[in-house]
Design a protein around this motif. Structure first.
Motif, PDB file in Angstrom:
ATOM      1  N   GLU A 157       3.503   6.530  75.901  1.00  0.00           N
ATOM      2  CA  GLU A 157       3.112   5.762  74.721  1.00  0.00           C
ATOM      3  C   GLU A 157       3.346   4.271  74.943  1.00  0.00           C
ATOM      4  O   GLU A 157       4.469   3.828  75.186  1.00  0.00           O
ATOM      5  CB  GLU A 157       3.929   6.233  73.508  1.00  0.00           C
ATOM      6  N   GLY A 158       2.275   3.492  74.882  1.00  0.00           N
ATOM      7  CA  GLY A 158       2.378   2.043  75.007  1.00  0.00           C
ATOM      8  C   GLY A 158       2.503   1.532  76.419  1.00  0.00           C
ATOM      9  O   GLY A 158       2.588   0.331  76.639  1.00  0.00           O
ATOM     10  N   ASN A 159       2.507   2.427  77.434  1.00  0.00           N
ATOM     11  CA  ASN A 159       2.658   2.002  78.828  1.00  0.00           C
ATOM     12  C   ASN A 159       1.467   2.448  79.657  1.00  0.00           C
ATOM     13  O   ASN A 159       0.696   3.325  79.258  1.00  0.00           O
ATOM     14  CB  ASN A 159       3.935   2.592  79.436  1.00  0.00           C
ATOM     15  N   ASP A 160       1.319   1.836  80.821  1.00  0.00           N
ATOM     16  CA  ASP A 160       0.307   2.305  81.765  1.00  0.00           C
ATOM     17  C   ASP A 160       0.702   3.690  82.276  1.00  0.00           C
ATOM     18  O   ASP A 160       1.902   4.021  82.352  1.00  0.00           O
ATOM     19  CB  ASP A 160       0.199   1.337  82.946  1.00  0.00           C
ATOM     20  N   PRO A 161      -0.266   4.519  82.644  1.00  0.00           N
ATOM     21  CA  PRO A 161       0.066   5.836  83.187  1.00  0.00           C
ATOM     22  C   PRO A 161       0.949   5.725  84.424  1.00  0.00           C
ATOM     23  O   PRO A 161       0.828   4.808  85.225  1.00  0.00           O
ATOM     24  CB  PRO A 161      -1.305   6.432  83.534  1.00  0.00           C
ATOM     25  N   VAL A 162       1.854   6.707  84.573  1.00  0.00           N
ATOM     26  CA  VAL A 162       2.722   6.792  85.745  1.00  0.00           C
ATOM     27  C   VAL A 162       2.093   7.774  86.723  1.00  0.00           C
ATOM     28  O   VAL A 162       1.921   8.964  86.403  1.00  0.00           O
ATOM     29  CB  VAL A 162       4.140   7.251  85.356  1.00  0.00           C
ATOM     30  N   ASN A 163       1.739   7.300  87.919  1.00  0.00           N
ATOM     31  CA  ASN A 163       1.092   8.154  88.913  1.00  0.00           C
ATOM     32  C   ASN A 163       2.124   9.008  89.636  1.00  0.00           C
ATOM     33  O   ASN A 163       3.091   8.497  90.196  1.00  0.00           O
ATOM     34  CB  ASN A 163       0.328   7.308  89.927  1.00  0.00           C
TER      35      ASN A 163
END
Length: 335
Positions: A37-43
């Motif tokens: 939520e509110g962040n770029d996706p974590v790969n």
């Protein structure tokens, strides 16, 4: 939307939980990002930013491996005891992951794209890497909620062998500049295959009880002392999975306590190759530009057993005309 083309292409699939990227160079997973939520996706899936980067290394990162994933001793087998089939060796005298020009190096056709799925297809001619018969195979990826499903199928016009898998490397922390051996691993298997110096299975199977191969109860891949010392963990073995081959069931899981992320793997296959890497070099960089740790990610490769064409006591890899090879994998992510 339907497309049939052989140029290098990247496909992005996305829903509320996951953003995934695939390319037709090897029908490959390039990226699997978990949305916060509110962040770029974590790969959490090791990959490179550019398709060309994959051809410059030989680690099969994220790729579909075929016609035969894993190893075949001396790159040959008896075809139903009628004749000896000589394959193209690419690891000493053995064949690994389909030979020097395996399916990971091919440009697959993009046959179909929807908002949630992509389908790749590849035709492999008779004699390709030594394998008999004209083989046609497809790989279908589909996003659904917090899971990614992969369906592999193949048919052939002559007796042949098929053993295909996806070769993604996982790190649930999303950081590939450190060791992934701090993850907890569980594998649903009572037995594993001891191997020789060429990683070819020795006769028989071994019980995991009382050994470092016992992952029936989740435990850390490396101890805190091993992690602190920077020890590289030396697994590269097939586990003989519980449950019936052909039935989709949970076979393994990874858990990363600091982020509370879990990846659960299901498969219809009989074996699982567990390989916590150990060969990446600092000149290889992840998508964020950071140098890779030599053990930055975990490969969990569902498949039939290594060297199974030469072992009557192993699950059969033989495919006859009129039959269809099928392998289904599902990765489910929590956290």
């Amino acid at each position: 939307m339907t497309a049939q083309h052989a140029a290098q292409t990247i496909t992005t699939l996305e829903n509320q939980k996951i953003r995934a990227r695939f390319c037709n160079q090897g029908a490959r997973i390039m990226y699997l990002g978990l949305k916060n939520e509110g962040n770029d996706p974590v790969n959490i899936a090791l990959g490179f930013s550019y398709i060309g980067d994959y051809a410059r290394q030989d680690s099969y990162i994220g790729a579909t491996c075929g016609r035969y994933a894993n190893r075949i001793a001396k790159a040959r087998y008896d075809n139903h005891h009628q004749n000896t089939v000589q394959l193209a060796a690419n690891e000493g005298e053995n064949l690994l992951h389909g030979g020097p020009e395996g399916f990971d190096r091919r440009i697959w056709m993009v046959m179909e794209e929807t908002a949630s799925s992509v389908v790749y297809a590849l035709s492999s001619p008779d004699g390709d890497q030594g394998f008999p018969g004209n083989l046609h195979c497809t790989v279908r990826y589909e996003l659904a909620g917090n899971s990614l499903r992969c369906e592999i199928s193949a048919t052939c016009d002559a007796p042949t062998i098929v053993n295909m898998t996806n070769h993604s490397y996982w790190n649930l922390s999303g950081r590939f500049d450190g060791s992934a051996a701090d993850h907890e691993l569980q594998i649903h298997a009572d037995q594993y295959l001891p191997v020789d110096n060429g990683l070819i299975p020795l006769p028989g199977r071994a019980e995991v009880t009382g050994t470092t191969f016992d992952f029936r109860t989740p435990r850390a891949i490396a101890s805190p002392e091993e992690l602190q010392a920077g020890k590289i963990i030396e697994y590269d073995h097939n586990f003989c999975l519980s449950g019936r081959r052909g039935t989709l069931r949970k076979i393994a899981s990874l858990f990363h306590a600091p982020t509370n992320r879990r990846l659960t793997l299901s498969s219809t296959e009989a074996g699982l190759q567990f390989y916590p890497a150990r060969h990446f070099t600092p000149d290889m960089t992840s998508q964020d530009g950071k140098s890779l740790h030599p053990q930055c990610a975990i490969a969990l490769e569902p498949q039939t057993f290594p060297d199974s064409p030469n072992r009557d006591d192993f699950p059969s890899p033989f495919l006859n005309p009129g039959d269809t090879y099928s392998h289904v994998m599902v990765w489910q992510i929590e956290g």
